[in-house]
Design a protein around this motif. Structure first.
Motif, PDB file in Angstrom:
ATOM      1  N   UNK A 145      39.478  32.858  62.502  1.00 13.35           N
ATOM      2  CA  UNK A 145      40.525  31.790  62.193  1.00 13.35           C
ATOM      3  C   UNK A 145      39.966  31.205  61.019  1.00 13.35           C
ATOM      4  N   UNK A 146      38.870  31.591  60.226  1.00 11.81           N
ATOM      5  CA  UNK A 146      38.439  30.970  59.069  1.00 11.81           C
ATOM      6  C   UNK A 146      37.993  32.193  58.128  1.00 11.81           C
ATOM      7  N   UNK A 147      37.772  32.004  57.068  1.00 10.99           N
ATOM      8  CA  UNK A 147      37.170  32.807  56.181  1.00 10.99           C
ATOM      9  C   UNK A 147      35.938  32.497  55.494  1.00 10.99           C
ATOM     10  N   UNK A 148      34.839  33.257  55.708  1.00 14.44           N
ATOM     11  CA  UNK A 148      33.676  33.015  55.189  1.00 14.44           C
ATOM     12  C   UNK A 148      33.241  34.073  54.134  1.00 14.44           C
ATOM     13  N   UNK A 149      34.093  35.179  54.010  1.00 16.21           N
ATOM     14  CA  UNK A 149      33.687  36.018  52.837  1.00 16.21           C
ATOM     15  C   UNK A 149      35.271  36.587  52.519  1.00 16.21           C
TER      16      UNK A 149
END
Length: 389
Positions: A145-149
């Motif tokens: 659900x989210x982008x960390x890279x």
């Protein structure tokens, strides 16, 4: 708010049609039985109105399938008219028990396969339905659900894709991160919590649990589940504690940083029953590790509450935890596939959410507000008061 308490004053804008994909057949049949029963017993002012043609039916389930070719390709097929209907499509993307043939090999259906079948059925409706509503208990790709890279945002893409296909409303349960709805800010998105069903299932199976802050505590297994734990604790009137995961961010194993330790923040647990609440049990290793630490801090009994029980590494690890006295009971809902082996375990409790989903569908079809249904605080208070007496 119960179905018997509601007095609908608005004629349904469209005929009710429920399409339960094969992954969700059992839940769909339970929902259909409730709605058929309710509509025969109440709202007689609608039953004979010409404006409500089709209000009373023997079933609201529609004949829809997704047959496959030998190559594994498929198509969506609805064998009834959907014109002027409020369609509610149910899909369980975690039901791995279903299989299909691919060039002579047997393949188990993955979440990707179930999501594709959902799109096929929406496409088969060809825009003729009055509204299309998707009930997806476990939100597809909600853990991404989210982008960390530099990585994909699968859940957001899925929501936007359903919106572009003409879906009016999406109903899901206990989304991993409900903020993902920001991907479709002007579309209907309801994230439902089965808190009442958890409390009811726990009381019915373990009626000696006392909802007293000196005898019970709600625990969040990590920082991500804190909001769920705080809500549960506030509703039942007890204290809350939290574990946070200390990870080794220099190492990546199976796509994630391994957990080094669980650190606890909270009051004394001496002699208290404990409820660990989370959105899902995947392998169960983290939850069992938390349970062990709670027992080391002299907790009396540990109950594991989770909306979705995946048990990806099998049930042996929980069997051992029960045998060792680490865990008392495990409660998950029937919103996703439950194996016969799981249902046969003495330590397992299934929280039935079918009636709740039926109530949501029936209310929405009458164009009535579901705000009271989404907030179970009053129902929980009434139930616990009755239980205490």
């Amino acid at each position: 708010m119960r179905r018997s308490d509601r007095n609908f004053t608005k004629i349904p804008g469209g005929k009710l049609g429920i399409i339960a994909l094969k992954s969700c057949e059992a839940l769909g049949e339970e929902i259909d039985n409730y709605i058929v029963k309710w509509r025969k017993e109440t709202n007689r002012q609608f039953q004979d109105s010409i404006a409500c043609d089709g209000y009373l039916r023997d079933t609201y389930l529609m004949d829809a399938v997704c047959p496959r070719f030998g190559s594994g390709e498929a198509k969506g097929l609805i064998r009834e008219s959907v014109r002027d209907m409020d369609l509610y499509i149910l899909v369980d993307v975690l039901n791995y028990s279903l299989t299909y043939s691919l060039c002579g090999y047997t393949n188990h259906m993955s979440p990707d396969d179930h999501y594709s079948d959902l799109k096929r059925i929406i496409s088969a409706a060809a825009g003729k339905a009055k509204s299309i509503n998707v009930i997806m208990p476990f939100l597809y790709e909600s853990r991404q659900h989210k982008r960390s890279t530099r990585e994909s945002l699968d859940c957001a893409v899925m929501l936007q894709e359903l919106q572009s296909l003409g879906v009016d409303n999406i109903i899901t349960f206990d989304a991993h991160d409900p903020r993902v709805q920001n991907a479709i800010p002007i579309s209907g998105f309801d994230n439902v919590q089965p808190t009442y069903q958890f409390v009811k299932a726990l009381v019915e199976e373990c009626d000696d649990v006392e909802f007293d802050k000196d005898k019970l505590m709600v625990i969040s297994p990590d920082e991500g589940a804190m909001q769920r734990a705080v809500y549960m604790a506030n509703v039942v009137g007890v204290d809350v504690g939290m574990f946070y995961k200390r990870r080794d961010y220099s190492t990546v194993i199976d796509g994630r940083n391994p957990i080094v330790a669980h650190e606890f923040l909270g009051d004394s647990l001496d002699g208290k029953d404990v409820l660990i609440i989370d959105d899902m049990i995947s392998s169960g290793e983290s939850m069992i590790d938390v349970a062990k630490q709670l027992k080391n801090r002299h907790a009396k009994r540990v109950f594991c509450l989770s909306t979705f029980g995946l048990f990806t590494n099998g049930l042996d690890v929980f069997d051992k935890a029960i045998e060792d006295g680490v865990i008392e009971k495990v409660i998950t809902t029937n919103l996703t596939y439950q194996t016969p082996e799981l249902l046969s375990r003495d330590w397992y409790i299934s929280a039935d959410v079918g009636k709740y989903v039926a109530l949501l569908i029936d209310t929405l079809n009458h164009d009535a507000s579901i705000s009271e249904l989404l907030d179970p605080t009053e129902r929980i208070s009434e139930y616990l008061e009755k239980h205490t007496k």
